[in-house]
Design a protein around this motif. Structure first.
Motif, PDB file in Angstrom:
ATOM      1  N   LYS A   1       0.758  -1.235   0.060  1.00 16.98           N
ATOM      2  CA  LYS A   1      -0.143  -0.016  -0.277  1.00 16.98           C
ATOM      3  C   LYS A   1       0.906   1.221   0.216  1.00 16.98           C
ATOM      4  O   LYS A   1       1.623   1.352   0.868  1.00 16.98           O
ATOM      5  CB  LYS A   1      -0.788   0.234   1.167  1.00 16.98           C
TER       6      LYS A   1
ATOM      7  N   TYR B   1       0.837   5.559  -0.509  1.00 21.48           N
ATOM      8  CA  TYR B   1      -0.054   7.297  -0.360  1.00 21.48           C
ATOM      9  C   TYR B   1       0.632   7.875  -0.931  1.00 21.48           C
ATOM     10  O   TYR B   1       1.657   7.934  -0.426  1.00 21.48           O
ATOM     11  CB  TYR B   1      -0.539   7.483   1.264  1.00 21.48           C
TER      12      TYR B   1
ATOM     13  N   ALA C   1       3.035   2.963   3.072  1.00 19.38           N
ATOM     14  CA  ALA C   1       2.717   2.549   3.362  1.00 19.38           C
ATOM     15  C   ALA C   1       2.951   1.057   4.458  1.00 19.38           C
ATOM     16  O   ALA C   1       2.977   0.428   5.882  1.00 19.38           O
ATOM     17  CB  ALA C   1       1.038   2.423   4.157  1.00 19.38           C
TER      18      ALA C   1
ATOM     19  N   THR D   1      -2.660   1.224   8.726  1.00 21.14           N
ATOM     20  CA  THR D   1      -3.051   0.530   7.521  1.00 21.14           C
ATOM     21  C   THR D   1      -2.981  -0.558   7.320  1.00 21.14           C
ATOM     22  O   THR D   1      -4.244  -0.677   6.315  1.00 21.14           O
ATOM     23  CB  THR D   1      -2.039   1.223   6.699  1.00 21.14           C
TER      24      THR D   1
ATOM     25  N   ASP E   1     -10.079   0.039   3.814  1.00 15.73           N
ATOM     26  CA  ASP E   1      -9.166   0.407   2.845  1.00 15.73           C
ATOM     27  C   ASP E   1      -8.522  -0.586   1.974  1.00 15.73           C
ATOM     28  O   ASP E   1      -8.700  -1.613   2.194  1.00 15.73           O
ATOM     29  CB  ASP E   1      -7.802   0.873   3.978  1.00 15.73           C
TER      30      ASP E   1
END
Length: 256
Positions: free
Chosen positions: A27, A29, A38, A64, A73
């Motif tokens: 992941k 960002y 993340a 996260t 998410d």
């Protein structure tokens, strides 16, 4: 109503042993120079019927990871299972239903509806789904959590610890595959926090509940069966049968 599709079994479960699994989870960002990685190739399993804490320095990726595991998410790549259902293969409507039926949440803020009684707050998810409350199970969990005499009270008539017990009961009511806790004692004093953590631990031992909790507090983590350690978006170790001292020492090594 369409039923959730059970996709390929979560690896390493042998069919039934894990509450949640992540494989090769990534992941990021942002983009370009402002991109923040993340999660980096995270592989982790959470055994069913156990209480696990996720810890690490600020920005380590622990929240996260929890948000991706819970379907709040989405990861850029990788696969996630809740029970035997691969959530990364679900459509939005299926994912919403899985979060409602198979996942419980306990947040730092209690997220109770102020105009509803404790009992109405506990049963709200079932009511919103037009479901039927199992009264025997409701009586059992509210009794276990010490709420029997408080069910007709509204949140403002309850202490912080009692409000968080209501939130825990709400999370347990649907018998979810897993309950996620995001700093669940962060707004409580030490006595109330210890009560809630003891109740979470009892829910694994007496109710067979699987719990995954993000926390920064070594004392809170010591209530767990296992601590998963993260740093810079990656898993860097774990502790079994943690104590406040062993957790503090591990975090100190990570610079937390």
């Amino acid at each position: 109503m369409t039923t959730l599709t059970e996709h390929s079994s979560a690896p390493g479960t042998g069919g039934t042993t894990n509450a949640a699994v992540a494989r090769s989870l990534n992941k990021t960002y942002g983009t370009g120079d402002t991109a923040v990685r993340a999660l980096t190739n995270v592989d982790v399993s959470f055994e069913a019927g156990t209480f696990t804490a996720i810890m690490g320095p600020s920005g380590s990726g622990k929240s996260t990871l929890m948000h991706c595991l819970a379907g709040l998410d989405t990861a850029d790549s990788g696969r996630i299972w809740i029970g035997q259902t691969e959530i990364t293969a679900l459509k939005d409507a299926e994912l919403t239903r899985l979060r409602r039926d198979s996942v419980g949440f306990v947040f730092q803020s209690f997220n109770l509806v102020p105009t509803l009684t404790a009992e109405q707050n506990i049963t709200l998810p079932v009511a919103l789904a037009n479901g039927t409350v199992d009264d025997g199970w409701l009586d059992y969990i509210t009794g276990t959590l010490g709420l029997t005499g408080r069910l007709k009270h509204r949140p403002h008539e309850l202490s912080g610890g009692q409000q968080q017990r209501v939130a825990v009961a709400r999370a347990l009511l649907t018998r979810p595959h897993v309950v996620f806790g995001d700093e669940p004692t962060g707004n409580l004093d030490s006595k109330a926090g210890a009560e809630v953590l003891s109740l979470l631990r009892r829910s694994t031992r007496e109710l067979g509940q699987s719990i995954i909790m993000v926390t920064h507090d070594p004392l809170a983590a010591s209530y767990a069966d296992r601590v998963v350690l993260m740093n810079d978006g990656a898993l860097v170790g774990e502790l079994s049968s943690p104590t406040p001292d062993t957790v503090t020492a591990a975090l100190t090594k990570l610079g937390a």
